[in-house]
Motif scaffolding. Structure first.
Motif, PDB file in Angstrom:
ATOM      1  N   ILE A   1       0.834  -1.196   0.000  1.00 52.91           N
ATOM      2  CA  ILE A   1       0.000   0.000   0.000  1.00 52.91           C
ATOM      3  C   ILE A   1       0.872   1.251   0.000  1.00 52.91           C
ATOM      4  CG2 ILE A   1      -1.614   1.371   1.389  1.00 52.91           C
ATOM      5  CD1 ILE A   1      -2.943  -0.880  -0.131  1.00 52.91           C
ATOM      6  N   SER A   2       1.955   1.190   0.796  1.00 51.85           N
ATOM      7  CA  SER A   2       2.808   2.368   0.887  1.00 51.85           C
ATOM      8  C   SER A   2       3.545   2.648  -0.416  1.00 51.85           C
ATOM      9  CB  SER A   2       3.814   2.191   2.037  1.00 51.85           C
ATOM     10  OG  SER A   2       4.648   1.077   1.780  1.00 51.85           O
ATOM     11  N   SER A   3       3.782   1.578  -1.187  1.00 53.70           N
ATOM     12  CA  SER A   3       4.505   1.773  -2.454  1.00 53.70           C
ATOM     13  C   SER A   3       3.573   1.882  -3.655  1.00 53.70           C
ATOM     14  CB  SER A   3       5.486   0.612  -2.667  1.00 53.70           C
ATOM     15  OG  SER A   3       4.776  -0.617  -2.727  1.00 53.70           O
ATOM     16  N   PHE A   4       2.282   1.455  -3.437  1.00 52.20           N
ATOM     17  CA  PHE A   4       1.323   1.472  -4.543  1.00 52.20           C
ATOM     18  C   PHE A   4       0.755   2.876  -4.717  1.00 52.20           C
ATOM     19  CE2 PHE A   4      -3.161   1.100  -5.876  1.00 52.20           C
ATOM     20  CZ  PHE A   4      -2.967   0.547  -7.128  1.00 52.20           C
ATOM     21  N   ASN A   5       0.765   3.381  -5.945  1.00 48.04           N
ATOM     22  CA  ASN A   5       0.241   4.712  -6.253  1.00 48.04           C
ATOM     23  C   ASN A   5      -0.981   4.563  -7.148  1.00 48.04           C
ATOM     24  OD1 ASN A   5      -0.267   7.370  -6.739  1.00 48.04           O
ATOM     25  ND2 ASN A   5       1.735   7.876  -7.583  1.00 48.04           N
ATOM     26  N   ILE A   6      -2.161   4.682  -6.528  1.00 52.92           N
ATOM     27  CA  ILE A   6      -3.409   4.509  -7.286  1.00 52.92           C
ATOM     28  C   ILE A   6      -3.616   5.604  -8.322  1.00 52.92           C
ATOM     29  CG2 ILE A   6      -4.894   5.805  -5.703  1.00 52.92           C
ATOM     30  CD1 ILE A   6      -7.017   3.591  -6.139  1.00 52.92           C
ATOM     31  N   ASN A   7      -2.933   6.734  -8.155  1.00 52.00           N
ATOM     32  CA  ASN A   7      -3.087   7.830  -9.125  1.00 52.00           C
ATOM     33  C   ASN A   7      -2.628   7.431 -10.516  1.00 52.00           C
ATOM     34  OD1 ASN A   7      -3.971  10.377  -7.513  1.00 52.00           O
ATOM     35  ND2 ASN A   7      -2.362   9.438  -6.248  1.00 52.00           N
ATOM     36  N   ASN A   8      -1.789   6.392 -10.597  1.00 53.16           N
ATOM     37  CA  ASN A   8      -1.350   5.907 -11.905  1.00 53.16           C
ATOM     38  C   ASN A   8      -2.466   5.179 -12.646  1.00 53.16           C
ATOM     39  OD1 ASN A   8       1.234   6.902 -11.401  1.00 53.16           O
ATOM     40  ND2 ASN A   8       1.908   4.986 -10.426  1.00 53.16           N
ATOM     41  N   TYR A   9      -3.575   4.895 -11.938  1.00 51.44           N
ATOM     42  CA  TYR A   9      -4.656   4.121 -12.530  1.00 51.44           C
ATOM     43  C   TYR A   9      -5.932   4.950 -12.708  1.00 51.44           C
ATOM     44  CZ  TYR A   9      -1.597   0.233 -11.356  1.00 51.44           C
ATOM     45  OH  TYR A   9      -0.529  -0.615 -11.282  1.00 51.44           O
ATOM     46  N   LYS A  10      -5.807   6.273 -12.673  1.00 48.15           N
ATOM     47  CA  LYS A  10      -6.987   7.138 -12.821  1.00 48.15           C
ATOM     48  C   LYS A  10      -7.728   6.865 -14.125  1.00 48.15           C
ATOM     49  CE  LYS A  10      -5.391  11.179 -10.202  1.00 48.15           C
ATOM     50  NZ  LYS A  10      -5.026  12.601 -10.324  1.00 48.15           N
ATOM     51  N   THR A  11      -6.983   6.740 -15.213  1.00 44.10           N
ATOM     52  CA  THR A  11      -7.604   6.524 -16.524  1.00 44.10           C
ATOM     53  C   THR A  11      -8.385   5.214 -16.543  1.00 44.10           C
ATOM     54  OG1 THR A  11      -5.837   7.769 -17.596  1.00 44.10           O
ATOM     55  CG2 THR A  11      -7.178   6.344 -18.988  1.00 44.10           C
ATOM     56  N   ALA A  12      -7.811   4.177 -15.953  1.00 51.75           N
ATOM     57  CA  ALA A  12      -8.487   2.878 -15.921  1.00 51.75           C
ATOM     58  C   ALA A  12      -9.738   2.930 -15.057  1.00 51.75           C
ATOM     59  CB  ALA A  12      -7.519   1.810 -15.398  1.00 51.75           C
ATOM     60  N   ILE A  13      -9.644   3.618 -13.918  1.00 50.43           N
ATOM     61  CA  ILE A  13     -10.815   3.763 -13.041  1.00 50.43           C
ATOM     62  C   ILE A  13     -11.932   4.498 -13.759  1.00 50.43           C
ATOM     63  CG2 ILE A  13     -11.660   4.823 -10.928  1.00 50.43           C
ATOM     64  CD1 ILE A  13      -8.855   4.359  -9.744  1.00 50.43           C
ATOM     65  N   SER A  14     -11.597   5.594 -14.445  1.00 50.14           N
ATOM     66  CA  SER A  14     -12.598   6.390 -15.170  1.00 50.14           C
ATOM     67  C   SER A  14     -13.232   5.579 -16.286  1.00 50.14           C
ATOM     68  CB  SER A  14     -11.955   7.650 -15.735  1.00 50.14           C
ATOM     69  OG  SER A  14     -11.475   8.476 -14.695  1.00 50.14           O
ATOM     70  N   SER A  15     -12.411   4.790 -16.995  1.00 43.97           N
ATOM     71  CA  SER A  15     -12.923   3.979 -18.093  1.00 43.97           C
ATOM     72  C   SER A  15     -13.904   2.928 -17.583  1.00 43.97           C
ATOM     73  CB  SER A  15     -11.757   3.320 -18.826  1.00 43.97           C
ATOM     74  OG  SER A  15     -12.230   2.471 -19.846  1.00 43.97           O
ATOM     75  N   GLN A  16     -13.555   2.259 -16.481  1.00 40.88           N
ATOM     76  CA  GLN A  16     -14.439   1.249 -15.933  1.00 40.88           C
ATOM     77  C   GLN A  16     -15.736   1.862 -15.417  1.00 40.88           C
ATOM     78  OE1 GLN A  16     -13.986  -1.897 -16.232  1.00 40.88           O
ATOM     79  NE2 GLN A  16     -15.803  -2.548 -15.074  1.00 40.88           N
ATOM     80  N   PHE A  17     -15.649   3.042 -14.812  1.00 40.93           N
ATOM     81  CA  PHE A  17     -16.840   3.749 -14.325  1.00 40.93           C
ATOM     82  C   PHE A  17     -17.785   4.063 -15.482  1.00 40.93           C
ATOM     83  CE2 PHE A  17     -19.267   7.519 -13.212  1.00 40.93           C
ATOM     84  CZ  PHE A  17     -19.699   7.237 -11.928  1.00 40.93           C
ATOM     85  N   THR A  18     -17.237   4.491 -16.621  1.00 38.78           N
ATOM     86  CA  THR A  18     -18.061   4.807 -17.786  1.00 38.78           C
ATOM     87  C   THR A  18     -18.749   3.563 -18.326  1.00 38.78           C
ATOM     88  OG1 THR A  18     -16.600   6.643 -18.365  1.00 38.78           O
ATOM     89  CG2 THR A  18     -18.033   5.810 -20.101  1.00 38.78           C
ATOM     90  N   LYS A  19     -18.042   2.421 -18.313  1.00 34.86           N
ATOM     91  CA  LYS A  19     -18.641   1.185 -18.798  1.00 34.86           C
ATOM     92  C   LYS A  19     -19.823   0.762 -17.936  1.00 34.86           C
ATOM     93  CE  LYS A  19     -14.477  -0.777 -20.941  1.00 34.86           C
ATOM     94  NZ  LYS A  19     -13.472  -1.883 -20.897  1.00 34.86           N
ATOM     95  N   VAL A  20     -19.698   0.979 -16.632  1.00 34.64           N
ATOM     96  CA  VAL A  20     -20.734   0.537 -15.713  1.00 34.64           C
ATOM     97  C   VAL A  20     -21.928   1.492 -15.689  1.00 34.64           C
ATOM     98  CG1 VAL A  20     -21.272   0.064 -13.296  1.00 34.64           C
ATOM     99  CG2 VAL A  20     -19.119  -0.739 -14.285  1.00 34.64           C
TER     100      VAL A  20
END
Length: 619
Positions: free
Chosen positions: A27-46
């Motif tokens: 968790i301390s090394s994981f940066n979720i900000n690198n996955y913003k595009t993927a999160i937005s894309s999945q949200f649009t699909k749903v």
């Protein structure tokens, strides 16, 4: 053996510690900000909506499962002017991880700042809060309601029932909503409502115990044109399993300004307690007091049952209940011991019964608003018996403002009510039966139909002296000097004043008006235009003289009938002799004299009779 067990337990503990350390390191090394595009894309699909995250996302796992998000927004579907459906400036949520596994939700302060929701109904009548793509809507339904039935009231009831079976223990340190905004725009009606500077806070939130609520907001509306501030304070008690929800010691205060308000301003203070029993589907209203000058309600108690009516088109909530009011006031107008029945089902809203004590009399009424079809239909029935109009008039002065029982429909008849109660004293009886339909005020006025009947006994008409008008008309017909006006209070006493009206297209017409007293008798007919408030009545007034008939004194009407015109408005009626008719009477008198002088005999009598018949025909 014991050493083996200890060794095995030690290995398990070491493994758990290693997993926790590895998770923390991840968790301390994981940066979720690198996955913003993927999160937005999945949200649009749903959902079919765009998700934009401009700020940073911060996650935590242990000991708090946390999310902190900045500057995010959800978009509108195509066809809506505003690009954003909702946005958030900042949200911060922290929940303890381990208690979740034992059915406990323990959260630190939950904070949301600068939230904004934009609700829009476009010119086609489509709403942006309902406009999801087909696949997204099905996926949302599957997530929210596994049975696949539509989202809405049923889903909420099923979710609540499930929580009642397996109740969670909830303990939240505090919830804060800061500087948020809700807007509503209806492009069909050009209505815009904005709630801004929304503040909400609560603390020590514990299911099963009472906790405080504080809220405030500013409102701006163009239809109706209104601005104001609203503040709310209450205690909320939610039982375990959400079976019962009590809003206790609620106090709402508001200061509103607007063109349609009395004196362009209204101060509102509301105190009450509301109990919701989801198991019994019942709502109880306890000791409601409302001050919203000129409206006033005292000691209102009510019980309501609710349920859902499901059709192929939509889901509608049905409501049935009763309100009991110790007192209801509208300005100086007061009603006591008010009982109101309420029924709503399938877009039909009705008051099956209303009863109240009104100035010594008894009011009974019923009303129905039917919006099940394309055009709303309003029906109203009202009966008032033995009301003392004198005390009512003394209370209201010379300008009455009566509360509307049926919104547009009876508000027009209130104008006729104003005419009676402002100028007439006595024991009053009223009956009305009205119906109308339309999508706006003008259509409702134009389509107004129905009937009204009234009767006053042993009273007086203030501001009008019909006896003087009879003497004035007599003098004018006989070409005599007009009588001097009396200095005493102007009024006409009567033993009976009655009449009935037939209403068609917003015009109330009568042909049976009657006033009787020991000294005079008046009959009349005419109409009142309830749309523009104008009056047009023709009265026939005659003096009564006592005459001995068969050894008894009887009142005999004079042969001379004085024509009177009633004009003006419902608020300011005027009455005067009808000069045009008086000139005709003068001419007739002269003709009668010439017939008697130059013709006479039976032929002269026959000629005068024919002239009278012609006069009646022309009239």
């Amino acid at each position: 053996m014991r050493k083996s067990i200890k060794w095995f337990i030690s290995i398990i503990v070491i493994a758990i510690v290693v997993v926790i350390i590895a998770a923390i390191v991840f968790i301390s090394s994981f940066n979720i900000n690198n996955y913003k595009t993927a999160i937005s894309s999945q949200f649009t699909k749903v959902t079919g909506r765009t998700l934009t995250i401009n700020g940073n996302i911060q996650l935590s796992l242990f000991p708090w499962l946390g999310l902190k998000l900045h500057d995010a927004s959800i978009g509108n579907p195509a066809g809506f002017a505003n690009k954003q459906f909702a946005s958030i400036g900042e949200v911060d949520i922290k929940v303890k991880l381990l208690p979740l596994f034992s059915g406990r939700l323990e959260a630190n302060k939950i904070i949301a700042k600068r939230a904004q929701i934009n609700l829009i109904k476009n010119a086609k009548g489509e709403s942006n809060w309902q406009h999801w793509n087909k696949n997204g809507k099905q996926k949302l339904a599957a997530i929210t309601n596994p049975s696949g039935s539509p989202l809405g009231y049923n889903a909420a009831i099923k979710a609540s029932t499930q929580m009642q079976k397996t109740p969670w223990k909830i303990n939240i340190s505090a919830i804060e909503l800061d500087n948020s905004t809700l807007t509503y725009r209806d492009q069909q009606t050009d209505q815009n409502i904005k709630l801004d500077h929304i503040q909400f806070s609560s603390h020590d939130i514990n299911i099963g115990n009472s906790f405080p609520l504080l809220a405030s907001l500013h409102i701006v509306s163009n239809k109706p044109k209104l601005t104001g501030q609203v503040n709310l304070k209450a205690n909320l008690l939610v039982s375990k399993g959400l079976a019962q929800i009590n809003l206790e010691k609620m106090r709402l205060q508001s200061t509103l300004q607007g063109e349609g308000l009395p004196n362009k301003q209204m101060n509102v203070v509301l105190n009450t307690t509301i109990n919701l029993n989801q198991t019994a589907q019942a709502v109880r209203l306890v000791n409601l007091d409302l001050q919203a000058a000129p409206l006033m309600l005292k000691k209102v108690n009510g019980q309501f049952r609710y349920g859902e009516q499901t059709s192929s088109m939509n889901n509608d909530l049905s409501v049935k209940g009763q309100l009991n009011l110790s007192e209801l006031g509208f300005g100086p107008f007061k009603m006591q011991h008010v009982i109101i029945g309420i029924l709503a089902k399938n877009n039909v809203y009705s008051i099956p019964s209303l009863s109240a004590d009104v100035y010594g009399g008894r009011l009974t009424a019923s009303g129905r608003y039917d919006h099940s079809g394309e055009t709303p239909i309003i029906n109203i029935k009202q009966s008032l018996k033995n009301m003392q109009a004198g005390p009512l008039m003394a209370t209201l002065g010379l300008q009455v403002s009566l509360i509307n029982y049926g919104v547009y429909a009876s508000s027009m008849f209130n104008k006729l009510w104003q005419l009676f109660t402002t100028h007439v004293q006595g024991n009053a009886n009223f009956n009305t039966e009205l119906t109308t339909q339309g999508k706006n005020a003008q259509a409702l006025r134009s389509n107004l139909h129905g009937k009204l009947a009234f009767a006053f006994k042993d009273g007086a008409i203030k501001g009008i002296n019909i006896g003087y008008l009879i003497n004035l008309g007599t003098a004018l017909i006989n070409r005599q000097t007009p009588p001097q006006r009396t200095t005493s209070p102007t009024q006409t006493t009567f033993g009976l004043l009655q009449g009935s009206f037939s209403v068609r297209n917003g015009i109330a017409s009568s042909n049976d008006l009657l006033l009787e007293s020991p000294l005079l008798r008046v009959t009349g007919k005419g109409s009142a235009n309830l749309s523009n408030n104008t009056l047009n009545f023709m009265l026939k007034a005659t003096q009564l003289r006592q005459k001995t008939v068969g050894g008894q004194q009887v009142n005999v009407p004079s042969k001379l009938v004085i024509p009177l015109l009633v004009k003006g408005t419902l608020q300011q009626p005027t009455i005067r002799p009808d000069m045009q008719t008086i000139l005709l009477l003068q001419g007739k008198q002269q003709i009668d004299k010439e017939i008697d002088k130059n013709i006479g005999g039976s032929f002269g009598k026959t000629l005068k009779k024919k002239l009278n018949q012609l006069e009646n025909l022309l009239e």
